[in-house]
Design a protein around this motif. Sequence first.
Motif, PDB file in Angstrom:
ATOM      1  N   UNK A  59      48.360  -1.496   4.028  1.00  0.00           N
ATOM      2  CA  UNK A  59      47.402  -1.207   4.771  1.00  0.00           C
ATOM      3  C   UNK A  59      47.278   0.112   5.363  1.00  0.00           C
ATOM      4  N   UNK A  60      46.310   0.895   4.894  1.00  0.00           N
ATOM      5  CA  UNK A  60      46.317   2.204   5.610  1.00  0.00           C
ATOM      6  C   UNK A  60      45.506   2.278   6.609  1.00  0.00           C
ATOM      7  N   UNK A  61      46.260   3.401   7.697  1.00  0.00           N
ATOM      8  CA  UNK A  61      45.546   3.355   9.037  1.00  0.00           C
ATOM      9  C   UNK A  61      43.769   3.489   8.896  1.00  0.00           C
ATOM     10  N   UNK A  62      43.436   4.153   7.870  1.00  0.00           N
ATOM     11  CA  UNK A  62      41.748   4.155   7.885  1.00  0.00           C
ATOM     12  C   UNK A  62      41.122   3.121   7.278  1.00  0.00           C
ATOM     13  N   UNK A  63      41.791   1.974   6.969  1.00  0.00           N
ATOM     14  CA  UNK A  63      41.129   0.809   6.570  1.00  0.00           C
ATOM     15  C   UNK A  63      41.149   0.574   5.177  1.00  0.00           C
ATOM     16  N   UNK A  64      41.386   1.653   4.404  1.00  0.00           N
ATOM     17  CA  UNK A  64      41.201   1.258   2.706  1.00  0.00           C
ATOM     18  C   UNK A  64      42.911   0.818   2.502  1.00  0.00           C
ATOM     19  N   UNK A  65      42.801   0.342   1.409  1.00  0.00           N
ATOM     20  CA  UNK A  65      44.306  -0.469   0.909  1.00  0.00           C
ATOM     21  C   UNK A  65      44.337  -0.223  -0.548  1.00  0.00           C
ATOM     22  N   UNK A 121      51.473  -0.978   6.853  1.00  0.00           N
ATOM     23  CA  UNK A 121      51.291   0.366   5.851  1.00  0.00           C
ATOM     24  C   UNK A 121      52.416   0.507   5.101  1.00  0.00           C
ATOM     25  N   UNK A 122      52.434   1.349   3.999  1.00  0.00           N
ATOM     26  CA  UNK A 122      53.283   1.682   3.006  1.00  0.00           C
ATOM     27  C   UNK A 122      54.909   2.325   3.601  1.00  0.00           C
ATOM     28  N   UNK A 181      47.336  -0.390  14.419  1.00  0.00           N
ATOM     29  CA  UNK A 181      45.861   0.179  13.958  1.00  0.00           C
ATOM     30  C   UNK A 181      45.058  -0.899  13.500  1.00  0.00           C
ATOM     31  N   UNK A 207      42.433  -5.694   3.763  1.00  0.00           N
ATOM     32  CA  UNK A 207      41.900  -4.162   3.990  1.00  0.00           C
ATOM     33  C   UNK A 207      40.864  -3.895   4.870  1.00  0.00           C
ATOM     34  N   UNK A 238      39.182  -3.554   8.604  1.00  0.00           N
ATOM     35  CA  UNK A 238      40.164  -3.019   9.862  1.00  0.00           C
ATOM     36  C   UNK A 238      39.052  -3.446  11.198  1.00  0.00           C
ATOM     37  N   UNK A 266      52.239   1.986  10.327  1.00  0.00           N
ATOM     38  CA  UNK A 266      51.148   1.406  11.027  1.00  0.00           C
ATOM     39  C   UNK A 266      51.020  -0.176  10.748  1.00  0.00           C
TER      40      UNK A 266
END
Lengths: 102, 102
Positions: free
Chosen positions: A14-20, A55-56, B12, B18, B20, B53
């Motif tokens: 789960x990336x901080x900007x919402x994309x995955x 996230x990763x 976050x 995915x 957010x 995150x």
Amino acid sequence: MQKPAKHIFVCTSSRPNGTQKGFCHTKEGVDVMQKFMEEIEERGNGGEVFLSNTGCFGICEKGPIVVVYPDNVWYGSVTADDVADILDSHIEGGKPVDRLLI
Amino acid sequence: MQKPAKHIFVCTSSRPNGTQKGFCHTKEGVDVMQKFMEEIEERGNGGEVFLSNTGCFGICEKGPIVVVYPDNVWYGSVTADDVADILDSHIEGGKPVDRLLI
């Protein structure tokens, strides 16, 4: 606040900007997360055992990754079928699951 | 694998699917995450200090939330301006930042 006795982190990329994107997401990290949610609810130990997706972790080739704190125990190649074993042996029994350690 | 000496988790509000949403995302959790990334890179201690995150910790009214393991130390209402203090005092100095504890 009541702190967790065990806090389980599951990489779902789960990336901080919402994309995955990423390996744990591809490799069923979300299924592992879902299975932990169901099992913890069923066992009724959600007050002591916290669960978070993350996230990763940067070790994608070993994914899906599960980390248990404060023990600092790292598991790799975890599938939904391993979840009950981690909860039985490690979380409830205090003995990490050797075969999954990385 | 080399395990982290300290692992910093920043909410976050990253959901496993995915999307957010949520308070920490609204309340600048992403800015806090970004600031930690920059500071850790600048200080060159990324080998010992891991940063991740996470999804919601369920205590949104206290967000943005930062948790440091294996210490099991929980911080609330963290802003980007608090990041250097957490790194200086807690991560490098071993003394948690009292004013942010929840």
